[in-house]
Motif scaffolding. Structure first.
Motif, PDB file in Angstrom:
ATOM      1  N   ASP A  54       0.834  -1.206   0.000  1.00  0.00           N
ATOM      2  CA  ASP A  54       0.000   0.000   0.000  1.00  0.00           C
ATOM      3  C   ASP A  54       0.870   1.257   0.000  1.00  0.00           C
ATOM      4  O   ASP A  54       0.553   2.250  -0.658  1.00  0.00           O
ATOM      5  N   THR A  55       1.978   1.201   0.739  1.00  0.00           N
ATOM      6  CA  THR A  55       2.844   2.378   0.872  1.00  0.00           C
ATOM      7  C   THR A  55       3.660   2.633  -0.385  1.00  0.00           C
ATOM      8  O   THR A  55       3.704   3.754  -0.905  1.00  0.00           O
ATOM      9  N   THR A  56       4.331   1.595  -0.889  1.00  0.00           N
ATOM     10  CA  THR A  56       5.207   1.804  -2.045  1.00  0.00           C
ATOM     11  C   THR A  56       4.430   2.120  -3.317  1.00  0.00           C
ATOM     12  O   THR A  56       4.967   2.729  -4.243  1.00  0.00           O
ATOM     13  N   ARG A  84      -5.606  -5.386  -5.702  1.00  0.00           N
ATOM     14  CA  ARG A  84      -5.003  -5.721  -4.404  1.00  0.00           C
ATOM     15  C   ARG A  84      -5.572  -7.063  -3.957  1.00  0.00           C
ATOM     16  O   ARG A  84      -6.789  -7.234  -3.873  1.00  0.00           O
ATOM     17  N   ASP A  85      -4.697  -8.036  -3.687  1.00  0.00           N
ATOM     18  CA  ASP A  85      -5.178  -9.376  -3.373  1.00  0.00           C
ATOM     19  C   ASP A  85      -5.287  -9.601  -1.862  1.00  0.00           C
ATOM     20  O   ASP A  85      -5.022  -8.705  -1.053  1.00  0.00           O
ATOM     21  N   THR A  86      -5.665 -10.815  -1.495  1.00  0.00           N
ATOM     22  CA  THR A  86      -5.893 -11.122  -0.079  1.00  0.00           C
ATOM     23  C   THR A  86      -4.605 -11.156   0.729  1.00  0.00           C
ATOM     24  O   THR A  86      -4.635 -11.145   1.963  1.00  0.00           O
ATOM     25  N   SER A  87      -3.457 -11.197   0.046  1.00  0.00           N
ATOM     26  CA  SER A  87      -2.163 -11.140   0.730  1.00  0.00           C
ATOM     27  C   SER A  87      -1.678  -9.707   0.889  1.00  0.00           C
ATOM     28  O   SER A  87      -0.524  -9.478   1.269  1.00  0.00           O
ATOM     29  N   LEU A  88      -2.538  -8.742   0.552  1.00  0.00           N
ATOM     30  CA  LEU A  88      -2.248  -7.311   0.666  1.00  0.00           C
ATOM     31  C   LEU A  88      -1.173  -6.858  -0.309  1.00  0.00           C
ATOM     32  O   LEU A  88      -0.453  -5.873  -0.072  1.00  0.00           O
ATOM     33  N   VAL A  89      -1.053  -7.582  -1.413  1.00  0.00           N
ATOM     34  CA  VAL A  89      -0.112  -7.216  -2.472  1.00  0.00           C
ATOM     35  C   VAL A  89      -0.845  -6.367  -3.499  1.00  0.00           C
ATOM     36  O   VAL A  89      -1.902  -6.756  -4.007  1.00  0.00           O
ATOM     37  N   VAL A  90      -0.289  -5.206  -3.804  1.00  0.00           N
ATOM     38  CA  VAL A  90      -0.849  -4.325  -4.832  1.00  0.00           C
ATOM     39  C   VAL A  90      -0.054  -4.522  -6.107  1.00  0.00           C
ATOM     40  O   VAL A  90       1.188  -4.526  -6.091  1.00  0.00           O
TER      41      VAL A  90
END
Length: 296
Positions: free
Chosen positions: A37-39, A131-137
């Motif tokens: 989310d940050t990067t 954005r997936d369930t692993s919080l990867v964007v």
């Protein structure tokens, strides 16, 4: 659509009414490069992807000349009893018209049929991804296509089309939008300045002479050193540029050798090297040629 249904839970509604802004650009990102989310909204993270000396992993492309939503219409079928039901959920696609020149678009022909993760840049400055369930964007998975024909008499701003055909509807269901403090224009500024390169004297006795010019001005580009010549592909082992002589006008004599036999030697008939020139300043690529193939 679920075959056997799904749990329905109504959610709340905000007091804010808005529509998604138009798409003004896309970033094509090589598979395997993702964000948190940050990067995702950190300018330095994008600069690294776009132009770090380790290699260009992302390419922002301006669509300020326009785009079309080419997603097929949702299909509804009506039974012989008069009841109507949705029977398709088409996967999104767009056709954008690239900003740039014919020389730029020639280099984009290499993108035809390639798959990337694609981030959409919206007119209000927002970035649209998934954005997936692993919080990867990451960008939406898509295949891109290009095509150039004869110059257009009308709609000339549509001369350089880019088709982006997405591969998953579910990624849009899991869409993720955030608005960074930088602008899309800022990202475009990190793309290395384009250089043209052409062969002046064909590969002979281990040497090829090339001419490098600034794509925008046509001026000869000098100052590239041996480490600036990056090998991309070859059909023999340990093939590389082993020496480079700059005549200070943008013309370079490049020695290309192969070490397949254990001893550096000139390329033989049918052997080739694909490479490009890159100037690196402060750890970032600031100038880059398109790729060039030299064959013995």
């Amino acid at each position: 659509m679920s075959t056997c249904g799904t749990v329905v839970a109504f959610a709340g509604r905000s007091d804010f009414n808005s529509l998604l802004p138009e798409i003004i650009g896309v970033s094509l990102i090589k598979t395997g490069n993702t964000f948190t989310d940050t990067t995702f909204v950190t300018e330095s993270s994008w600069k690294t992807l776009i132009s770090a000396s380790a290699g260009m992993k992302a390419l922002p492309l301006s669509l300020k000349r326009g785009f079309e939503n080419t997603t097929p219409d949702v299909t509804f079928e009506t039974s012989n009893l008069g009841f109507t039901e949705q029977t398709t959920r088409p996967i999104p696609s767009i056709k954008g018209f690239l900003d740039g020149s014919y020389c730029d678009y020639k280099t984009y022909q290499e993108l035809n049929g390639q798959s990337f993760n694609v981030v959409l840049h919206l007119k209000d400055g927002s970035q649209f991804a998934t954005r997936d369930t692993s919080l990867v964007v990451k960008g939406f998975k898509a295949t891109v296509h290009t095509y150039f024909g004869v110059p257009q008499a009308e709609n000339r701003m549509q001369s350089y089309p880019l088709w982006v055909n997405f591969e998953s509807y579910d990624e849009f269901v899991d869409g993720y939008i955030d608005k960074p403090s930088y602008t899309f224009r800022d990202l475009l500024d990190y793309v290395p300045v384009a250089l043209n390169i052409k062969v002046v004297t064909a590969y002979t006795a281990g040497v090829v002479v090339v001419k490098v010019t600034n794509r925008a001005t046509g001026a000869g580009f000098e100052g590239l050193v041996l480490t600036d010549w990056v090998e991309l592909e070859a059909n023999t082992d340990d093939t590389q540029v082993t020496a480079a002589t700059d005549d200070l006008s943008g013309q370079y004599s490049l020695t290309i050798k192969s070490d397949a036999s254990g001893t550096p030697d000139n390329l033989t008939t049918g052997q080739y090297l694909v490479f490009q020139g890159q100037e690196i300043t402060g750890g970032y690529i600031t100038y880059a040629t398109h790729k060039l193939k030299v064959t013995a």
